[in-house]
Design a protein around this motif. Sequence first.
Motif, PDB file in Angstrom:
ATOM      1  N   THR A   1      14.350 -12.102 -14.457  1.00 46.97           N
ATOM      2  CA  THR A   1      13.221 -12.270 -15.377  1.00 46.97           C
ATOM      3  C   THR A   1      12.827 -13.737 -15.490  1.00 46.97           C
ATOM      4  O   THR A   1      11.638 -14.070 -15.484  1.00 46.97           O
ATOM      5  N   ALA A   2      13.817 -14.623 -15.552  1.00 50.64           N
ATOM      6  CA  ALA A   2      13.529 -16.061 -15.621  1.00 50.64           C
ATOM      7  C   ALA A   2      12.811 -16.530 -14.361  1.00 50.64           C
ATOM      8  O   ALA A   2      11.864 -17.324 -14.433  1.00 50.64           O
ATOM      9  N   ARG A   3      13.222 -16.018 -13.197  1.00 42.62           N
ATOM     10  CA  ARG A   3      12.557 -16.387 -11.941  1.00 42.62           C
ATOM     11  C   ARG A   3      11.104 -15.925 -11.939  1.00 42.62           C
ATOM     12  O   ARG A   3      10.212 -16.664 -11.522  1.00 42.62           O
ATOM     13  N   VAL A   4      10.873 -14.704 -12.391  1.00 39.45           N
ATOM     14  CA  VAL A   4       9.505 -14.169 -12.417  1.00 39.45           C
ATOM     15  C   VAL A   4       8.643 -14.987 -13.371  1.00 39.45           C
ATOM     16  O   VAL A   4       7.486 -15.298 -13.063  1.00 39.45           O
TER      17      VAL A   4
ATOM     18  N   VAL B   1      10.437  -7.451  -7.949  1.00 36.97           N
ATOM     19  CA  VAL B   1      10.802  -7.794  -9.326  1.00 36.97           C
ATOM     20  C   VAL B   1       9.553  -8.061 -10.155  1.00 36.97           C
ATOM     21  O   VAL B   1       9.447  -7.627 -11.302  1.00 36.97           O
ATOM     22  N   PHE B   2       8.592  -8.759  -9.566  1.00 35.59           N
ATOM     23  CA  PHE B   2       7.348  -9.056 -10.281  1.00 35.59           C
ATOM     24  C   PHE B   2       6.635  -7.763 -10.663  1.00 35.59           C
ATOM     25  O   PHE B   2       6.208  -7.588 -11.801  1.00 35.59           O
ATOM     26  N   LYS B   3       6.538  -6.845  -9.699  1.00 35.64           N
ATOM     27  CA  LYS B   3       5.845  -5.584  -9.962  1.00 35.64           C
ATOM     28  C   LYS B   3       6.588  -4.745 -11.001  1.00 35.64           C
ATOM     29  O   LYS B   3       5.962  -4.117 -11.854  1.00 35.64           O
ATOM     30  N   ALA B   4       7.911  -4.765 -10.971  1.00 28.60           N
ATOM     31  CA  ALA B   4       8.689  -4.019 -11.960  1.00 28.60           C
ATOM     32  C   ALA B   4       8.485  -4.576 -13.364  1.00 28.60           C
ATOM     33  O   ALA B   4       8.410  -3.820 -14.332  1.00 28.60           O
ATOM     34  N   LEU B   5       8.362  -5.894 -13.473  1.00 30.53           N
ATOM     35  CA  LEU B   5       8.219  -6.513 -14.786  1.00 30.53           C
ATOM     36  C   LEU B   5       6.791  -6.435 -15.322  1.00 30.53           C
ATOM     37  O   LEU B   5       6.576  -6.114 -16.480  1.00 30.53           O
ATOM     38  N   TYR B   6       5.805  -6.720 -14.468  1.00 26.24           N
ATOM     39  CA  TYR B   6       4.410  -6.786 -14.919  1.00 26.24           C
ATOM     40  C   TYR B   6       3.573  -5.564 -14.550  1.00 26.24           C
ATOM     41  O   TYR B   6       2.419  -5.461 -14.968  1.00 26.24           O
ATOM     42  N   GLY B   7       4.118  -4.674 -13.725  1.00 32.26           N
ATOM     43  CA  GLY B   7       3.373  -3.474 -13.362  1.00 32.26           C
ATOM     44  C   GLY B   7       2.268  -3.694 -12.352  1.00 32.26           C
ATOM     45  O   GLY B   7       1.415  -2.823 -12.165  1.00 32.26           O
TER      46      GLY B   7
END
Length: 115
Positions: free
Chosen positions: A62-65, A97-103
């Motif tokens: 999450t921090a990386r994203v 990871v980006f897509k999982a977090l922000y959709g």
Amino acid sequence: PGSPAWLGTATTVGRALRMIEDGFLDANNVNDLADKLGIGSRHLSRLFAKHAGASPSQVAATARVQRAKRMIDAGNMALSEIAFAAGFQSVRRFNDVFKALYGRPPSSLRRKVNV
């Protein structure tokens, strides 16, 4: 009284969170983080589950994203460059990871400029 040890396990988690935010898990693993904190990795995982509601690896992702999102907003770097600069080991992992977090994929954040 007043020492970090006196404040309990939340202090250990706080230290770990600061180290993760500074990129410690970009070049190391959770076992290294636990060693640096002077505890076992299983205990660290239990502390994170209790205090953060996520594993150290999830917090690091999450921090990386979030770092990557700030870079996307700030400039014109290529997304592949941003992925590595934010601490991801591959562009594919960055996208997942980006897509999982922000959709949505990171490319969707790029502003479209009409010429």
